[in-house]
Design a protein around this motif. Sequence first.
Motif, PDB file in Angstrom:
ATOM      1  N   ASP A   1      12.155  -3.890  22.830  1.00 23.85           N
ATOM      2  CA  ASP A   1      11.523  -2.805  22.327  1.00 23.85           C
ATOM      3  C   ASP A   1      10.791  -2.976  21.067  1.00 23.85           C
ATOM      4  O   ASP A   1       9.767  -2.486  20.609  1.00 23.85           O
ATOM      5  CB  ASP A   1      12.407  -1.601  21.897  1.00 23.85           C
ATOM      6  CG  ASP A   1      12.890  -0.878  23.258  1.00 23.85           C
ATOM      7  OD1 ASP A   1      12.156  -0.807  24.327  1.00 23.85           O
ATOM      8  OD2 ASP A   1      13.955  -0.354  23.435  1.00 23.85           O
TER       9      ASP A   1
ATOM     10  N   ARG B   1       6.972  -5.816  24.232  1.00 22.58           N
ATOM     11  CA  ARG B   1       7.339  -4.806  25.273  1.00 22.58           C
ATOM     12  C   ARG B   1       7.050  -5.045  26.807  1.00 22.58           C
ATOM     13  O   ARG B   1       7.319  -4.281  27.677  1.00 22.58           O
ATOM     14  CB  ARG B   1       6.282  -3.471  25.002  1.00 22.58           C
ATOM     15  CG  ARG B   1       7.096  -2.743  23.708  1.00 22.58           C
ATOM     16  CD  ARG B   1       6.439  -1.520  23.172  1.00 22.58           C
ATOM     17  NE  ARG B   1       6.907  -0.988  21.974  1.00 22.58           N
ATOM     18  CZ  ARG B   1       6.147  -0.652  21.055  1.00 22.58           C
ATOM     19  NH1 ARG B   1       4.662  -0.766  21.046  1.00 22.58           N
ATOM     20  NH2 ARG B   1       6.711  -0.309  19.891  1.00 22.58           N
ATOM     21  N   ASN B   2       6.238  -6.198  26.845  1.00 19.73           N
ATOM     22  CA  ASN B   2       6.016  -6.593  28.294  1.00 19.73           C
ATOM     23  C   ASN B   2       7.208  -7.604  28.568  1.00 19.73           C
ATOM     24  O   ASN B   2       7.266  -8.109  29.910  1.00 19.73           O
ATOM     25  CB  ASN B   2       4.939  -7.332  28.388  1.00 19.73           C
ATOM     26  CG  ASN B   2       3.639  -6.255  28.415  1.00 19.73           C
ATOM     27  OD1 ASN B   2       3.776  -5.253  28.811  1.00 19.73           O
ATOM     28  ND2 ASN B   2       2.698  -6.642  27.900  1.00 19.73           N
ATOM     29  N   PHE B   3       8.318  -7.897  27.736  1.00 21.79           N
ATOM     30  CA  PHE B   3       9.157  -8.563  27.970  1.00 21.79           C
ATOM     31  C   PHE B   3      10.765  -8.401  27.670  1.00 21.79           C
ATOM     32  O   PHE B   3      11.383  -8.796  27.245  1.00 21.79           O
ATOM     33  CB  PHE B   3       9.071  -9.940  27.409  1.00 21.79           C
ATOM     34  CG  PHE B   3       7.895 -11.030  27.943  1.00 21.79           C
ATOM     35  CD1 PHE B   3       7.980 -11.898  29.218  1.00 21.79           C
ATOM     36  CD2 PHE B   3       6.620 -10.603  27.461  1.00 21.79           C
ATOM     37  CE1 PHE B   3       6.743 -12.178  29.758  1.00 21.79           C
ATOM     38  CE2 PHE B   3       5.301 -11.116  27.873  1.00 21.79           C
ATOM     39  CZ  PHE B   3       5.703 -12.028  29.190  1.00 21.79           C
ATOM     40  N   ASN B   4      10.759  -7.073  28.412  1.00 12.95           N
ATOM     41  CA  ASN B   4      12.237  -6.301  28.034  1.00 12.95           C
ATOM     42  C   ASN B   4      12.822  -6.144  26.541  1.00 12.95           C
ATOM     43  O   ASN B   4      13.813  -5.812  26.390  1.00 12.95           O
ATOM     44  CB  ASN B   4      13.154  -7.222  28.829  1.00 12.95           C
ATOM     45  CG  ASN B   4      12.690  -7.757  30.062  1.00 12.95           C
ATOM     46  OD1 ASN B   4      12.119  -6.823  30.912  1.00 12.95           O
ATOM     47  ND2 ASN B   4      13.036  -8.877  30.511  1.00 12.95           N
TER      48      ASN B   4
ATOM     49  N   PHE C   1       8.290 -15.808  24.388  1.00 12.43           N
ATOM     50  CA  PHE C   1       8.466 -15.252  25.828  1.00 12.43           C
ATOM     51  C   PHE C   1       8.438 -16.007  27.009  1.00 12.43           C
ATOM     52  O   PHE C   1       7.883 -15.852  28.097  1.00 12.43           O
ATOM     53  CB  PHE C   1       7.499 -14.059  26.007  1.00 12.43           C
ATOM     54  CG  PHE C   1       7.405 -13.014  24.583  1.00 12.43           C
ATOM     55  CD1 PHE C   1       8.427 -12.287  24.252  1.00 12.43           C
ATOM     56  CD2 PHE C   1       6.409 -13.230  23.655  1.00 12.43           C
ATOM     57  CE1 PHE C   1       8.769 -11.478  23.554  1.00 12.43           C
ATOM     58  CE2 PHE C   1       6.522 -12.125  22.746  1.00 12.43           C
ATOM     59  CZ  PHE C   1       7.799 -11.431  22.239  1.00 12.43           C
ATOM     60  N   ASN C   2       8.603 -17.298  26.862  1.00 12.98           N
ATOM     61  CA  ASN C   2       8.763 -18.507  27.862  1.00 12.98           C
ATOM     62  C   ASN C   2      10.202 -19.061  27.896  1.00 12.98           C
ATOM     63  O   ASN C   2      11.001 -18.708  26.953  1.00 12.98           O
ATOM     64  CB  ASN C   2       7.653 -19.263  27.823  1.00 12.98           C
ATOM     65  CG  ASN C   2       6.406 -18.786  28.347  1.00 12.98           C
ATOM     66  OD1 ASN C   2       6.280 -18.487  29.537  1.00 12.98           O
ATOM     67  ND2 ASN C   2       5.171 -18.753  27.495  1.00 12.98           N
ATOM     68  N   GLU C   3      10.283 -19.579  28.970  1.00  8.59           N
ATOM     69  CA  GLU C   3      11.494 -20.665  29.006  1.00  8.59           C
ATOM     70  C   GLU C   3      11.070 -22.155  28.854  1.00  8.59           C
ATOM     71  O   GLU C   3       9.991 -22.445  29.514  1.00  8.59           O
ATOM     72  CB  GLU C   3      12.209 -20.478  30.520  1.00  8.59           C
ATOM     73  CG  GLU C   3      12.817 -19.212  30.598  1.00  8.59           C
ATOM     74  CD  GLU C   3      14.186 -19.436  29.631  1.00  8.59           C
ATOM     75  OE1 GLU C   3      14.820 -20.293  29.435  1.00  8.59           O
ATOM     76  OE2 GLU C   3      14.841 -18.165  29.203  1.00  8.59           O
TER      77      GLU C   3
ATOM     78  N   SER D   1      -2.595 -14.219  24.426  1.00  9.04           N
ATOM     79  CA  SER D   1      -1.684 -13.232  24.086  1.00  9.04           C
ATOM     80  C   SER D   1      -1.171 -12.789  25.257  1.00  9.04           C
ATOM     81  O   SER D   1      -1.700 -12.892  26.526  1.00  9.04           O
ATOM     82  CB  SER D   1      -2.523 -11.989  23.019  1.00  9.04           C
ATOM     83  OG  SER D   1      -3.147 -11.211  24.117  1.00  9.04           O
ATOM     84  N   LEU D   2       0.075 -12.061  25.117  1.00  4.05           N
ATOM     85  CA  LEU D   2       0.644 -11.592  26.413  1.00  4.05           C
ATOM     86  C   LEU D   2       0.748 -10.169  26.476  1.00  4.05           C
ATOM     87  O   LEU D   2       1.787  -9.573  26.975  1.00  4.05           O
ATOM     88  CB  LEU D   2       2.089 -12.127  26.619  1.00  4.05           C
ATOM     89  CG  LEU D   2       2.430 -13.925  26.451  1.00  4.05           C
ATOM     90  CD1 LEU D   2       3.505 -14.324  26.107  1.00  4.05           C
ATOM     91  CD2 LEU D   2       2.012 -14.041  28.043  1.00  4.05           C
ATOM     92  N   GLY D   3      -0.234  -9.266  26.134  1.00  2.00           N
ATOM     93  CA  GLY D   3      -0.269  -7.935  26.380  1.00  2.00           C
ATOM     94  C   GLY D   3      -1.687  -7.760  25.889  1.00  2.00           C
ATOM     95  O   GLY D   3      -2.648  -8.252  25.502  1.00  2.00           O
ATOM     96  N   VAL D   4      -1.933  -6.368  26.094  1.00  4.21           N
ATOM     97  CA  VAL D   4      -3.050  -5.436  25.665  1.00  4.21           C
ATOM     98  C   VAL D   4      -2.740  -4.561  24.503  1.00  4.21           C
ATOM     99  O   VAL D   4      -2.068  -3.783  24.667  1.00  4.21           O
ATOM    100  CB  VAL D   4      -3.719  -4.696  26.901  1.00  4.21           C
ATOM    101  CG1 VAL D   4      -4.763  -3.758  26.413  1.00  4.21           C
ATOM    102  CG2 VAL D   4      -4.002  -5.555  28.073  1.00  4.21           C
TER     103      VAL D   4
END
Lengths: 452, 452
Positions: free
Chosen positions: A145, A140-143, A105-107, A59-62
């Motif tokens: 809302d 929210r960690n990738f620009n 959330f990746n390229e 996961s890409l956040g807490v």
Amino acid sequence: MRQARQIKLGAFLMTDGHHIAGWRHARATANANVRPDHFLRLARIAEAAKFDAIFLSDSLGVRDTNLDSVHRTSRHVGFEPLTLLSALSVVTHNIGLIGTASTSFNEPFHVARKFASLDLLSGGRAGWNLVTSSGEEEARNFNLDHHIPHAERYDRAREFLQVVKGLWDSWEDDAFLRDKVSGTNFDPRKLHVLDHRGRHFSVRGPLNVARSPQGHPVVVQAGASEDGRDLAVASAEAIFCAHRTLAEARAFYADIKTRADRAGRNPDHVKIMPGVFPVIGRTETEAREKFEELQSLIHPAVGLQLLSTVMGVGDLTGYDLDGPLPDLPETNGPKSRQQLVLDAARRDNLTIRQLYLSIAGARGHWQVVGTAEQIADALEERFVREGADGFNIMAPHLPGGLEDFIDDVVPILRKRGLFRSEYEGTTLRENLGLPFPRQPAERSGVSSVAAE
Amino acid sequence: MRQARQIKLGAFLMTDGHHIAGWRHARATANANVRPDHFLRLARIAEAAKFDAIFLSDSLGVRDTNLDSVHRTSRHVGFEPLTLLSALSVVTHNIGLIGTASTSFNEPFHVARKFASLDLLSGGRAGWNLVTSSGEEEARNFNLDHHIPHAERYDRAREFLQVVKGLWDSWEDDAFLRDKVSGTNFDPRKLHVLDHRGRHFSVRGPLNVARSPQGHPVVVQAGASEDGRDLAVASAEAIFCAHRTLAEARAFYADIKTRADRAGRNPDHVKIMPGVFPVIGRTETEAREKFEELQSLIHPAVGLQLLSTVMGVGDLTGYDLDGPLPDLPETNGPKSRQQLVLDAARRDNLTIRQLYLSIAGARGHWQVVGTAEQIADALEERFVREGADGFNIMAPHLPGGLEDFIDDVVPILRKRGLFRSEYEGTTLRENLGLPFPRQPAERSGVSSVAAE
């Protein structure tokens, strides 16, 4: 002679264990999320037991909205999966290395490149578990809302995967000559430019990693929604899923295999591997006691948060834990699971505490509590009756829970001829029984334009 | 007793070597770009020699416009740096692991996370070389038709670095308790949310990796432009630069140290480490012969492309290699280097072939061709006269060129007291003599809002 169908096994390494309080167990490595040697040990024992793969989620956040609960759990931090799998690649030799990466959330260039690099580092053992992510806290960690809507995520995922596979085909299998005498490093006719221009991505290519041993790292997916199934049937080679009952598992299995066949794919080339959460005792009673011991480690704040999440309500703090569930307002969370929990609560007169305990543990996955023989029986039944091609073992605590499964259950499966004694091949594809991907037959050496 | 100032050494591992034809050399690993064991060997010998770090550059594409040249070189493909460094992290113990990542084609959350993860995997040996990228071919792999202008790239880079550092401070050094008995995994007051909202990025945080051994992985930069120097002085802890002459090196060194002092930083905490391309012989004549041998391996198509690139002209194919450089039209490429090459061509009556050979080799870096004593003298002079705090060793071919430097030059530096016999510490920071980063003193436990 054709090898009889055998069970595939993955070790799903959720840091210190899959039980939410697993980190508190005496046999869990409490600081596993900063200890590479913990994972090295797990990878080595799984490899010695001839598991097909280890598997890392991501996961890409807490998810830190309820700190009172979160600070009593260990799920919030850990190694980034690709760096960890790369570290494990040079100290293991046969086991597959499957890592999760989000298409939201990746390229695609980064993802294609990292998995190709891991495939080279490991000599052909890389797998990519494609997820579209679902948490607000990640967006929210990738620009952003808010999170991207479901349909939009899958539309992006489809194109993302198309680009990644195209990039993996940048170099033909025999493109590299590396002839020092003539000075020819590669055959320029065997380099292909992707020139993808689509709705979400413009990616020219070629990929700056050589063709990797598997051609394409193995593509794994987990989505169970309609969109998820469509994507899986179109392109996944293994599916990690969650089914509690045999009936559910059989229905999912039949649906995917039928759809794959209809889509012109060989159904054997889509391996269905549900998660299983095993608690093993010398007797059934001992197994139940072991499970109760884990359950007793769940702090009420953690249990309440778990229940709130499943029920889609904000906060249950303040209610009597040993009283009944209050009447709750309608929510827009996932209805079916809420209703199941509500029905159980009303039917069995469960207290709040009993209710959260009933949904803790395997987190929606299949939970088997019993002797090694009983667990082997259950796995065999689900495998033979076509509810699964294999299983992702979700040990309650790590390393102990995986050690128990390997010491106690694997030998029984092996004795019954249901699990290998030696690896069939050197790559993850070979061990899973998946074909080597062929490259597009007709391509220009300079440029091939993808669909708009 | 204060340790006398000593040379810092990095091993810049450009796959099979820094000379453009190095891959054709008998002692080069021709298939290094698919061989992890090649890099493992290099990391191990550099570590045995007590180098501070290995260093990996990066690019995000294949510059394939001139296939006739490109297919005779080996630079186009390789491992992704973070996956390769992660693999090396578990089979080395002391050497620093510095990898390059672009701020133009990444998201700060991913970069913060991967380097923190590498720092944990390696026990505190990670370094991030921040670049803004400069190639059109890279932009085209990330949804852009043209590259981002220079000033815009640096504006993004500044904010990117601010976010990354903020994310690295998500968890206080002693946030994690992992107390199984009480069930407290971390102290919630020691978790910090970044809540960054800026021109380029909105990143809430916190980072989902625990505080890593170095606090912050070491930040390295390479930019020599005004914007690059500004960014380096504000935040870099080591600078990788290219200077051919002692005068240039001294001017750059003085400029950076003065600016750092003016900016309130300790100038000792910005290590200046130019590249050096050493060709070592038992005699000066043998060294020259070795260099000529490498030069003879450059195919004319490769040499012409190199010259075209430096001169900023499209194509020189068709001109007589052993005739003079034709009159060329004005271009909008980098003027100063073009003029230097033109002046040399006219002054010395160089043929096209002589001209491309004069700019091949060290690619703008300092080239030293001589005996081990001569090379040690040159390094000592540049170090003592404050042109460098250390050097990035750019071996012409690998592994041979690095082995030669370690066998022949390092013992001389050591005998002169200029290079360590043992590592001073266990982290890259400690070995480079850099301070442990302190965390912001005043922060809310819930949220701290960054500058808009």
